[in-house]
Motif scaffolding. Structure first.
Motif, PDB file in Angstrom:
ATOM      1  N   LEU A  24       0.837  -1.197   0.000  1.00  0.00           N
ATOM      2  CA  LEU A  24       0.000   0.000   0.000  1.00  0.00           C
ATOM      3  C   LEU A  24       0.874   1.250   0.000  1.00  0.00           C
ATOM      4  N   ALA A  25       1.977   1.215   0.742  1.00  0.00           N
ATOM      5  CA  ALA A  25       2.912   2.339   0.736  1.00  0.00           C
ATOM      6  C   ALA A  25       3.530   2.513  -0.651  1.00  0.00           C
ATOM      7  N   GLN A  26       3.785   1.409  -1.342  1.00  0.00           N
ATOM      8  CA  GLN A  26       4.314   1.493  -2.703  1.00  0.00           C
ATOM      9  C   GLN A  26       3.301   2.144  -3.643  1.00  0.00           C
ATOM     10  N   ASP A  27       2.032   1.813  -3.484  1.00  0.00           N
ATOM     11  CA  ASP A  27       1.000   2.443  -4.319  1.00  0.00           C
ATOM     12  C   ASP A  27       0.967   3.954  -4.083  1.00  0.00           C
ATOM     13  N   TYR A  28       1.102   4.355  -2.832  1.00  0.00           N
ATOM     14  CA  TYR A  28       1.116   5.787  -2.519  1.00  0.00           C
ATOM     15  C   TYR A  28       2.360   6.452  -3.104  1.00  0.00           C
ATOM     16  N   ALA A  29       3.497   5.775  -3.021  1.00  0.00           N
ATOM     17  CA  ALA A  29       4.728   6.311  -3.604  1.00  0.00           C
ATOM     18  C   ALA A  29       4.561   6.534  -5.105  1.00  0.00           C
ATOM     19  N   GLU A  30       3.867   5.610  -5.781  1.00  0.00           N
ATOM     20  CA  GLU A  30       3.620   5.757  -7.217  1.00  0.00           C
ATOM     21  C   GLU A  30       2.745   6.982  -7.496  1.00  0.00           C
ATOM     22  N   LEU A  31       1.751   7.214  -6.660  1.00  0.00           N
ATOM     23  CA  LEU A  31       0.906   8.407  -6.831  1.00  0.00           C
ATOM     24  C   LEU A  31       1.730   9.678  -6.669  1.00  0.00           C
ATOM     25  N   LEU A  32       2.597   9.700  -5.671  1.00  0.00           N
ATOM     26  CA  LEU A  32       3.445  10.881  -5.467  1.00  0.00           C
ATOM     27  C   LEU A  32       4.361  11.113  -6.659  1.00  0.00           C
ATOM     28  N   ALA A  33       4.918  10.037  -7.188  1.00  0.00           N
ATOM     29  CA  ALA A  33       5.897  10.151  -8.277  1.00  0.00           C
ATOM     30  C   ALA A  33       5.251  10.493  -9.614  1.00  0.00           C
TER      31      ALA A  33
END
Length: 243
Positions: A24-33
């Motif tokens: 889930l943290a990886q999904d959020y990181a993708e949104l930020l990037a």
């Protein structure tokens, strides 16, 4: 069209901090990037250091929160630290407070995409929401000086509630310089926590200010704020919880 961006692979420290919630943290990181950069919420140069500088950095202060706490994150911007805390600690309920429409629109979409049922988004300034929002903890990161944060957060806190302000290298000096303001608000309990020392994401500096039980006044008291290790006082290091 420029090259497509992707978040970097998570660090070993990210795995330690987020545990089973890492995907889930990886999904959020993708949104930020991606859309986070497109909406101007973070700079494109931040992509390569998303994990250490932003996600892990914002997750570590969760060690200072009791189970099942409610948190108000003021000036939430891209959801730092509010969304990160909600990901790392699903037991928390987090209210994100942000005055700008384009940011709240992005936050609402991010919360929906990530399926974060423990997060609510509010458009407005902290001072405008006094009386409608209250929680035992208010967080803020890179929002304003400590004196302003105290003024904005105290109406959202009950007696004994805590402001947790994520600060940079000048945190100890800022806490010391805020002594007069803290005395004016009759604050007797304030300190600097140093977390994740000796790691790539640390040290994470968190200034804690506890709202007093008595009414605010103008009387100044002789004692200043006390600080933990890093500013000649008691230690604020907390043990990192593992998931």
């Amino acid at each position: 069209m420029g090259p497509s961006r992707r978040a970097p692979e998570p660090t070993p420290q990210a795995l330690e901090v987020f545990g089973a919630r890492l995907p889930l943290a990886q999904d959020y990181a993708e949104l930020l990037a991606t859309t986070g950069i497109e909406h101007g919420l973070i700079g494109p140069r931040e992509t390569e250091r998303l994990w250490d500088r932003h996600l892990v950095n914002c997750a570590v202060p969760g060690d200072l929160l009791a189970p099942d706490s409610s948190v108000i994150d003021i000036g939430s911007g891209a959801g730092l630290p509010g969304i990160v805390l909600a990901i790392a600690r699903p037991d928390l309920h987090v209210d994100l407070v942000e005055p700008l429409l384009r940011r709240t629109t992005w936050l609402e979409r991010a919360v929906e995409d990530l399926g974060l049922g423990n997060v609510s988004v509010h458009r407005g300034r902290a001072e405008e929401l006094a009386g409608s929002l209250i929680a035992p903890v208010v967080t803020a990161r890179a929002v304003a000086s400590l004196d302003k944060l105290v003024r904005w957060s105290f109406p959202l806190l009950p007696a004994g509630g805590r402001l947790l302000a994520l600060k940079g290298e000048a945190a100890a000096r800022e806490l010391e310089e805020a002594g007069q303001v803290l005395r004016r608000h009759r604050v007797e309990d304030s300190r600097l926590h140093l977390l994740a020392e000796g790691t790539a994401a640390g040290p994470v500096r968190v200034v804690e200010v506890v709202r007093p039980s008595e009414p605010e006044g103008v009387q100044e008291r002789p004692q200043g704020p006390r600080a933990s290790r890093g500013s000649q006082g008691r230690t604020g290091r907390s043990r990192r919880r593992r998931r």
